[in-house]
Design an enzyme around this catalytic site. Structure first.
Site, mmCIF file in Angstrom:
data_model
loop_
_atom_site.group_PDB
_atom_site.id
_atom_site.type_symbol
_atom_site.label_atom_id
_atom_site.label_comp_id
_atom_site.label_asym_id
_atom_site.label_seq_id
_atom_site.Cartn_x
_atom_site.Cartn_y
_atom_site.Cartn_z
ATOM 1 N N ASP A 113 0.816 -1.088 -0.083
ATOM 2 C CA ASP A 113 -0.345 0.115 -0.456
ATOM 3 C C ASP A 113 0.880 1.003 0.264
ATOM 4 O OD1 ASP A 113 -2.863 1.235 1.520
ATOM 5 O OD2 ASP A 113 -1.821 1.799 -0.082
ATOM 6 N N GLY A 166 0.921 4.309 1.851
ATOM 7 C CA GLY A 166 1.301 5.232 2.179
ATOM 8 C C GLY A 166 -0.194 6.342 3.319
ATOM 9 N N GLY A 167 -0.562 6.739 2.289
ATOM 10 C CA GLY A 167 -1.730 7.658 3.162
ATOM 11 C C GLY A 167 -2.367 7.109 3.637
ATOM 12 N N PHE A 168 -2.720 6.141 3.345
ATOM 13 C CA PHE A 168 -4.566 5.951 4.653
ATOM 14 C C PHE A 168 -3.814 5.949 5.482
ATOM 15 C CE2 PHE A 168 -8.117 4.166 4.729
ATOM 16 C CZ PHE A 168 -8.296 3.138 5.821
ATOM 17 N N ASP A 200 -1.976 8.123 -2.583
ATOM 18 C CA ASP A 200 -4.225 8.427 -2.707
ATOM 19 C C ASP A 200 -4.462 9.273 -1.038
ATOM 20 O OD1 ASP A 200 -4.114 6.407 -1.801
ATOM 21 O OD2 ASP A 200 -6.441 5.919 -1.593
ATOM 22 N N GLN A 230 -11.667 6.816 -6.168
ATOM 23 C CA GLN A 230 -12.114 7.349 -4.919
ATOM 24 C C GLN A 230 -13.794 7.721 -5.274
ATOM 25 O OE1 GLN A 230 -11.477 6.873 -1.450
ATOM 26 N NE2 GLN A 230 -9.103 6.616 -1.635
ATOM 27 N N GLY A 290 -11.312 3.633 -0.351
ATOM 28 C CA GLY A 290 -12.182 4.609 -0.037
ATOM 29 C C GLY A 290 -13.480 3.958 0.675
ATOM 30 N N ASP A 310 -7.558 -7.794 0.623
ATOM 31 C CA ASP A 310 -6.676 -7.589 2.214
ATOM 32 C C ASP A 310 -7.067 -7.362 3.307
ATOM 33 O OD1 ASP A 310 -6.243 -4.650 1.130
ATOM 34 O OD2 ASP A 310 -5.485 -4.881 3.297
ATOM 35 N N CYS A 319 -11.893 -28.969 9.448
ATOM 36 C CA CYS A 319 -10.826 -28.003 9.198
ATOM 37 C C CYS A 319 -9.701 -28.870 9.558
ATOM 38 C CB CYS A 319 -10.685 -26.458 9.749
ATOM 39 S SG CYS A 319 -8.979 -25.863 9.331
ATOM 40 N N CYS A 350 -6.149 -27.601 9.107
ATOM 41 C CA CYS A 350 -5.513 -26.404 9.512
ATOM 42 C C CYS A 350 -4.624 -27.655 10.773
ATOM 43 C CB CYS A 350 -5.649 -25.659 10.303
ATOM 44 S SG CYS A 350 -5.966 -24.967 11.639
ATOM 45 N N CYS A 373 -6.536 -27.707 14.332
ATOM 46 C CA CYS A 373 -7.959 -28.249 13.864
ATOM 47 C C CYS A 373 -6.985 -29.697 14.887
ATOM 48 C CB CYS A 373 -8.691 -28.151 13.180
ATOM 49 S SG CYS A 373 -9.133 -26.301 13.385
ATOM 50 N N HIS A 387 -5.052 -21.158 12.011
ATOM 51 C CA HIS A 387 -6.450 -21.531 11.656
ATOM 52 C C HIS A 387 -7.119 -20.639 10.333
ATOM 53 C CE1 HIS A 387 -10.945 -22.623 11.831
ATOM 54 N NE2 HIS A 387 -11.011 -21.710 11.909
#
Ligand code: DQU
Ligand code: ZN
Length: 373
Positions: A93, A95-97, A147, A190, A217, A267, A305, A307, A310, A336
Site C-alpha cells: 500500500d 502510505g497515504g491511508f 491517494d 475514490q 475509500g 486484504d 478443517c 489446519c 484443528c 486456522h
C-alpha cells in the site's frame, strides 16, 4: 527480475470472475485474499506457513516500513522479499491511508503529506513521487498509487475535492513509477458513496491507464450495506480485463459479497489480528475460544478443517493457552483463520469456474445460520 505482469480471466459467473495474475515472482489465483504483513511479517506466522495456508501474495505497508527499518535499509539488504524470506508476489500500500489513520501532526497540501512518525515523532514527507520511490526500494511487485482517503463523516463536496486530488496524485504516481517491466502500478478509485463521483474517478483512472484498479475509500466505517451499495455499481465502471482490488476487506461475508459483485483481490488484518485475540472464524461463524464453554471441549475448532490447529489441538487446549497468554495461542488461531480464509477463496474460485457461485453462497450462509455447535 525478468518476466511480465498479466491478468487472464478464466471464467465468470454473474458479476463474479476467476482468473490468474501472472507476475515474475509467481501466479496469483483470483479471487485472491492477501494476508497482511505490515512490518515485514504476517504476525505470528512463518512465511512458509503463510504459503501453506494457500496464500499466493501478501501485503506490505509503505508507511510502516519507511519509518522502521527504513526503505533504504531494506533495499541495501536486498529488498523486502529477501528481507522477510517471502519470494512470491508482494503488494504494498502507498502510505497515504496509514498516515491519515496512524500519524500525528499531519499537514496535507497539493504536493503531499508531512507528518510525524507514530513511533518516534520524527518528521516525514509522503507524496506520489516519494511513495513510488519507497515502493521501488522495497521491490514490491504490485505498487499502489498514492491517494487520499477522506475521513468519514465527510460532505459530498469534501469527498469530491479529495477524490479529485487523488486523481491528480494518480497521474503523478503513474509518471513517477516509470517503465518497470514485470512490476504493476494499480490506481485507486475514490468517491465515497456517490455514484457520480465514483464514475468520475474511474474515468480519470482509466484515462491514465493502470495494470490494475483498486476500490478505495471503503471499509472505513460505512457498514456492509453501504459498502455493498457502492460495489453494486463501482466495479462495473472499471476495465473488465484488469484486476479489481477492494482494499481493507473484510469479514468472510464481506468477502463473499464483494466477490459476487466483481472484486478479484482483497486484504484485511482481521483473520490475523482476531486470531491473536482468540477469535476463530469458521464455516459456522465466529468462535471466541476464550469463552468458558470451551474449557472442557475435546473437539477441534472445526472438525472439517485440516489446519494444524484443528488437526492437532482441542478447543480446551486453545482455551487454556489463550487464558494463560501462551505464544502458541496466537500462532495456532492465526494459522486456522488464514487457512479458513484461503479455503473460502479456493471454494469460490472453483464455484465460479463451475458456474455455481450462487449455490456456494447459499451454502455459505446456511452453514453460518446454524451457528457454532
Ligand atoms: N479501507 C482501506 C484500506 C486501505 C486503503 N489504502 C489506500 N491507499 N486507500 C484507501 O482508500 C484504503 C482504504
Ligand atoms: Zn482449522
Amino acid at each position: 527480475m525478468t518476466g511480465r505482469f498479466s491478468f487472464t480471466l478464466n471464467a465468470t459467473d454473474g458479476q463474479a470472475r476467476t482468473g490468474v495474475i501472472q507476475t515474475p515472482r509467481g501466479d496469483v489465483r483470483t479471487p485472491a485474499f492477501m494476508p497482511v504483513g505490515t512490518a515485514a511479517t504476517v504476525k505470528a506466522m512463518l512465511p512458509g506457513s503463510v504459503r501453506e495456508t494457500g496464500a499466493d501474495i501478501l501485503l506490505g505497508n509503505t508507511y510502516h516500513l519507511m519509518l522502521r527499518p527504513g526503505a533504504e535499509r531494506i533495499d541495501r539488504l536486498g529488498g523486502l522479499h529477501k528481507f522477510m524470506n517471502w519470494d512470491r508476489p508482494i503488494l504494498t500500500d502507498s502510505g497515504g491511508f496509514q498516515v491519515m489513520s496512524l500519524a500525528s501532526l499531519r499537514k496535507l497540501t497539493e504536493d503531499g503529506v508531512t507528518f510525524s512518525s507514530h513511533i518516534d515523532g520524527s518528521k516525514h514527507f509522503l507524496s506520489p513521487e516519494t511513495s513510488m520511490e519507497i515502493q521501488r526500494l522495497l521491490g514490491s511487485d504490485i505498487v499502489m498509487a498514492f491517494d487520499e482517503c477522506p475521513a468519514l463523516p465527510a460532505s459530498e463536496e469534501d469527498v469530491a475535492k479529495s477524490m479529485q486530488l487523488s486523481m491528480r496524485w494518480a497521474q503523478r504516481s503513474r509518471d513517477a513509477f516509470g517503465d518497470r517491466p514485470g512490476h504493476a502500478l494499480f490506481g485507486i478509485m475514490q468517491g465515497g458513496v456517490t455514484p457520480e463521483l465514483r464514475e468520475e474517478s474511474a474515468k480519470a483512472l482509466t484515462a491514465i491507464g493502470f495494470e490494475g484498479y483498486a476500490v478505495g475509500g471503503l471499509a472505513v466505517g460505512e457498514g456492509q450495506e453501504a459498502m455493498f451499495g457502492v460495489l453494486d455499481y463501482a466495479p462495473g465502471f472499471l476495465p473488465q480485463d484488469k484486476p479489481r482490488y477492494l482494499m481493507g476487506v473484510g469479514k468472510p461475508d464481506d468477502i463473499v459479497g464483494a466477490v459476487q459483485r466483481g472484486i478479484d483481490m482483497m486484504d484485511c488484518v482481521l483473520p490475523s489480528r482476531s486470531g491473536r485475540t482468540g477469535q476463530a472464524w469458521t464455516r459456522r461463524g465466529q468462535v471466541n475460544i476464550k469463552n468458558a464453554r470451551h474449557a472442557d471441549d475435546p473437539r477441534p475448532v472445526d472438525e472439517a478443517c485440516t489446519c494444524p490447529a484443528c488437526r492437532g489441538y482441542s478447543r480446551a487446549y486453545l482455551h487454556h493457552v489463550f487464558r494463560s497468554g501462551e505464544m502458541i495461542s496466537g500462532m495456532l488461531l492465526t494459522w486456522h483463520n488464514l487457512h479458513y480464509y484461503q479455503e473460502l477463496m479456493e471454494g469460490m474460485r472453483q464455484a465460479i469456474a463451475m458456474g455455481r457461485l450462487d449455490s456456494f453462497v447459499a451454502e455459505f450462509h446456511a452453514e453460518r445460520a446454524q451457528g457454532d455447535i
